[in-house]
Design an enzyme around this catalytic site. Structure first.
Site: not given
Length: 354
Positions: A80, A179, A183
């Site tokens: 990451k 959220g 996505v």
């Protein structure tokens, strides 16, 4: 925090730090494990308050990517990157400087899109390094990973529904989306097509307005999502949101969402289970994006094959739930065992990726 002690305790191979004052870049790249192949993971752009916060975040996310790729049967390790900046701070110079940083690792880490980054940002990165995936389809890449990520979560929700209610149908089920980024927006499309009821919380005004434009029910207070009576609670924002304060407030039967590192601590999987809530381990259910990318790394991208492989998240989750029952452990522990057993099997043959 003693960084090297933390890395040793959690099996990390490498943490690299890079700065470019002229470009405004302060970045970290964490490589967790490369037994299965090069470390692959997105670059997150986030304005952490302290460097320690940023380091903990990038290390945890890198480890999650190892487990995600391993459990999905991919020949990739976990890594990451994190740039300490806000979305408003981004520039072409910053992303190109980050690309040069990635290039110094010689392919041990391959970057892609994550929170705060866009396909346009990846195009800038690709001007400085070949070690980038998830580029637009027009440039030979696999495009926006949120498409397959959302599809995989939808398939995972159906597997959980079958386990809890005896039917995979989501019609009439209430899903609380925490959220409403890319996505979650795509996931909402799958859910509304199946006539599920959606309730949305979002701290970004633009995301909230997008949900309202889609005629979805929204909450004025983002924290009220934890108290929402629903069938499925879907964390689709940042991690660490399942903890001692929030779990007692949940009024759902299933937790299944897109966010990484949803559990603040490993023990919180047991807390969920004791409350009668089925937890879909995050790195199992949200693996669609990395599955999508894996096809790009194999050669020519095939969207049909990507959808087929992403759909197998349904089967992987069933395997995790069956293992949890047969061994009397949590689904999080069962997922970890699935990933760790594959890594250990391959480790007998090879070590790190060079």
């Amino acid at each position: 925090m003693n960084v090297t002690d933390y890395m040793e305790a959690h099996g990390h191979e490498q943490l690299s730090v890079y700065t470019d004052p002229e470009a405004g870049l302060r970045a970290f790249i964490a490589i967790h494990d490369t037994t299965l192949g090069p470390a692959v993971g997105g670059v997150r752009i986030w304005p952490h308050r302290t460097e320690q916060e940023a380091i903990v975040d990038v290390l945890r996310l890198a480890r999650g990517m190892t487990y995600k790729s391993a459990a999905a049967g991919l020949n990739m390790g976990g890594g990451k990157a994190l740039i300490i900046a806000s979305a408003q701070d981004k520039s072409e110079a910053m992303m190109r400087a980050f690309g040069r940083f990635v290039d110094t690792l010689g392919g041990r880490y391959v970057t892609t899109e994550d929170v705060g980054a866009t396909l346009r940002d990846l195009e800038h990165v690709a001007q400085e390094t070949e070690y980038v995936v998830g580029l637009p389809v027009s440039q030979g890449g696999s495009g926006d990973p949120s498409i397959m990520t959302a599809f995989g979560i939808y398939r995972g929700m159906k597997a959980c529904a079958l386990d809890v209610w005896g039917s995979e149908s989501l019609e009439g089920r209430t899903v609380a989306l925490q959220g409403f980024g890319k996505v979650a927006t795509r996931l909402a499309g799958h859910l509304t097509n199946e006539r599920a009821r959606l309730v949305v919380s979002e701290i970004d005004p633009a995301g909230l307005e997008r949900a309202r434009q889609a005629n979805l029910e929204t909450l004025d207070d983002p924290s009220a999502i934890y108290d929402q009576e629903c069938d499925i609670f879907a964390p689709c924002a940042l991690g660490g949101i399942l903890n001692d304060d929030t779990i007692p407030r949940l009024r759902c039967r299933i937790v299944a969402g897109a966010a990484n590192n949803q559990l603040l601590e490993d023990r919180h999987s047991s807390t969920l289970q004791s409350k009668g809530i089925l937890y879909a381990p995050d790195y199992i259910i949200n693996a669609g994006g990395v599955i999508n990318i894996s096809l790009e790394m194999e050669g020519e991208y095939d969207e049909t094959l990507a959808a087929e492989r992403t759909g197998r998240i349904y089967d992987t989750l069933q395997q995790v739930m069956d293992t949890a029952r047969s061994r009397d452990i949590t689904t999080a522990q069962a997922a970890d065992r699935l990933a760790e057993e594959r890594i250990e099997a391959v480790r007998r043959v090879k070590r790190i990726y060079l």
